[in-house]
Write an enzyme that holds these catalytic residues in place. Sequence first.
Site, short mmCIF file in Angstrom:
data_model
loop_
_atom_site.label_atom_id
_atom_site.label_comp_id
_atom_site.label_asym_id
_atom_site.label_seq_id
_atom_site.Cartn_x
_atom_site.Cartn_y
_atom_site.Cartn_z
N HIS A 1 0.81 -1.22 0.00
CA HIS A 1 0.00 0.00 0.00
C HIS A 1 0.85 1.28 0.00
O HIS A 1 0.87 1.99 -0.99
CB HIS A 1 -1.02 0.05 1.14
CG HIS A 1 -1.96 -1.11 1.16
ND1 HIS A 1 -2.75 -1.42 0.09
CD2 HIS A 1 -2.21 -2.06 2.11
CE1 HIS A 1 -3.47 -2.51 0.38
NE2 HIS A 1 -3.14 -2.92 1.60
N ASP B 1 -5.18 -8.15 -3.93
CA ASP B 1 -5.48 -7.96 -2.51
C ASP B 1 -6.78 -8.62 -2.07
O ASP B 1 -6.84 -9.82 -1.86
CB ASP B 1 -5.45 -6.45 -2.21
CG ASP B 1 -5.42 -6.13 -0.72
OD1 ASP B 1 -5.47 -7.06 0.09
OD2 ASP B 1 -5.35 -4.93 -0.36
ZN LIG Z 1 -3.49 -6.97 2.36
#
Ligand SMILES: [Zn+2]
Length: 424
Positions: A263, A314
């Site tokens: 991220h 994800d």
């Molecule tokens: Zn994750």
Amino acid sequence: MRRTLIPDLVLDTYGARSSVGVTIEDGRIVEVRPATQGERLPGVALAPGFVNDHSHAFQRGLRGAVERIVPSRPHDDFWTWRERMYALANGLSPDTVREASRRCFEEMLSTGYTSVTEFHYVHHRPDGTPYEDPNALAKAVVLAAEDAGIRLLLLPVAYARGGLPRFRDASVRAFLRRVDDLRAWSEGRPLVEVGIAAHSVRAVPRGWLEEIGGYAKERDLPLHIHADEQQREIEECLSEHGVRPVELLAQAGFLGPDTTIIHATHAGDGELDLLAEHGASVCACPTTEGNLGDGFLPAEGILARGIRLSVGSDSHVRIDPFEELREIETNARRLAGRRNVLLGENETSPTPYLLRAGWGRDGIEPGDAADLVEIDPALADVEPRNLPSALVFGAGAGGVVRTWVDGRHAPDDNPGSSTFSAGL
Ligand SMILES: [Zn+2]
């Protein structure tokens, strides 16, 4: 067995070439050069397979189920979504983990991903006691990858506090012992590699980060962690440690060339400088980050510092490598108010940078694993030099005809067959 594939076109980040043969032997690319003799792949363009660098396979079971407000929680965000995800995680068993993961991995293959990094943090029984085999759930993920025929980098994830009891190990020693056992068990499995991860600076204290970072460095293992995903995570880190998450990771010896930050959505300039200094990478998950309302990564700052970028699907709200890559550039355009934003040095298009993030390489090269994707002939009427950009900006996973892993066709070559047969 040695074989030479001759597709209509061979793609790289800069264009497409015809009359090129790709020779495969023992699962690896051994030659890429002009050829007239070999197996023709008529009407397709051949490209490197996409690397899905961040996955929680079981979360695919939430698809479509969390897209409405619950009356008791009119403000829906990452934290309310997480409660729904915990409820799903709490119901998993070794059998359902294997089944859900297999479906997810098959869908990945049908969309052009040929390898996946599974960030695996559901370890124990729901009450937190270990299974008879403490790696039962991790092994279920490995078996699912082998069932599907996808290459797997499995990351057993350390979780010390918060979350559900079944995520947590009693001590970092106990966790590392499990990792040792899992690494020994996975030896001799050709599609499987085992690395290591810590969940986040929320879930793992500094002492654990130091031990895990040291363990990974001694063994040259891929090392991943979620960081800077949420503002609240940064505030909590500042109040506990007096520094931001990536600063804490640098102090704990967690950063290095094998480290990937998942991220980095809210990473500040100083944190990006630290990542560049240590040669660490960032994995962006734009479809998930958008779905959760997390924000958008500092893509221009990452590019400017030469920090390596990868992508992951994800939570699997959507599985489509083309869409992940496109989202990175189109979000950057929305924010910048201009076009063609993410340009590498001396480049005039963002396409090479984006495809490098998706493939982890520039093209099909001798020495690489024979992990390949065949692209739909409907795109073959695009001018060859524009084909890479047409893929990134004007195509989707529907254009994927077939994938190859380790020099063989993936078993499920029927795109979309498993896309909506979701659930556990
Ligand atoms: Zn994750």
